[in-house]
Design an enzyme around this catalytic site. Sequence first.
Site, PDB file in Angstrom:
ATOM      1  N   SER A 146       6.593  -2.280 -16.258  1.00 38.43           N
ATOM      2  CA  SER A 146       6.130  -1.317 -15.579  1.00 38.43           C
ATOM      3  C   SER A 146       4.628  -0.920 -15.415  1.00 38.43           C
ATOM      4  O   SER A 146       4.202  -0.171 -14.780  1.00 38.43           O
ATOM      5  CB  SER A 146       6.862   0.086 -15.778  1.00 38.43           C
ATOM      6  N   LYS A 188       2.505   5.188 -19.507  1.00 36.37           N
ATOM      7  CA  LYS A 188       2.273   5.327 -18.072  1.00 36.37           C
ATOM      8  C   LYS A 188       0.757   5.887 -17.969  1.00 36.37           C
ATOM      9  O   LYS A 188       0.588   6.548 -18.792  1.00 36.37           O
ATOM     10  CB  LYS A 188       3.120   6.303 -17.107  1.00 36.37           C
TER      11      LYS A 188
END
Length: 148
Positions: A64, A101
Amino acid sequence: MIHLEILGRVDQTTLPIALPLAAGEVRAGFPSPADDYLEQELDLVAHLIQHPSATFYMRAKGASMVRDGIYDGDLLIVDRSLDPKDGDVLVISVDGELTCKRLGKIGNLPHLLPANPSFQPIPLEGADCQVWGVVTHNVHALRRGVAR
């Protein structure tokens, strides 16, 4: 989603290991002649870790964050003493699941932003969040077969 594996804390009891640092710079484009001498020595731990007592290592798992240069198996250096700021890459627990993230906003609301269009942003509004730390550096091998 990137999953993380906790590897451990910085060992503050080991003696520094200074490795040679070549004088000059290396260009990533057109090659130039290399310098024939060493400028100084460099301790990578001292260079990469500002707060040893608040820093730990984690291993990234997943895809990701690939557009931010964080790949499956990379070693992340995470500093717990830093206050997260917009744009920082965080290790954070969201509703009990640990992830990595970039902190950002969509509109005026805080979100965790992946660096891969195959993944969706994670809204933080109303979520149970605990920041584990700010990722300060990422280490990954460029040669296959190099031990991790």
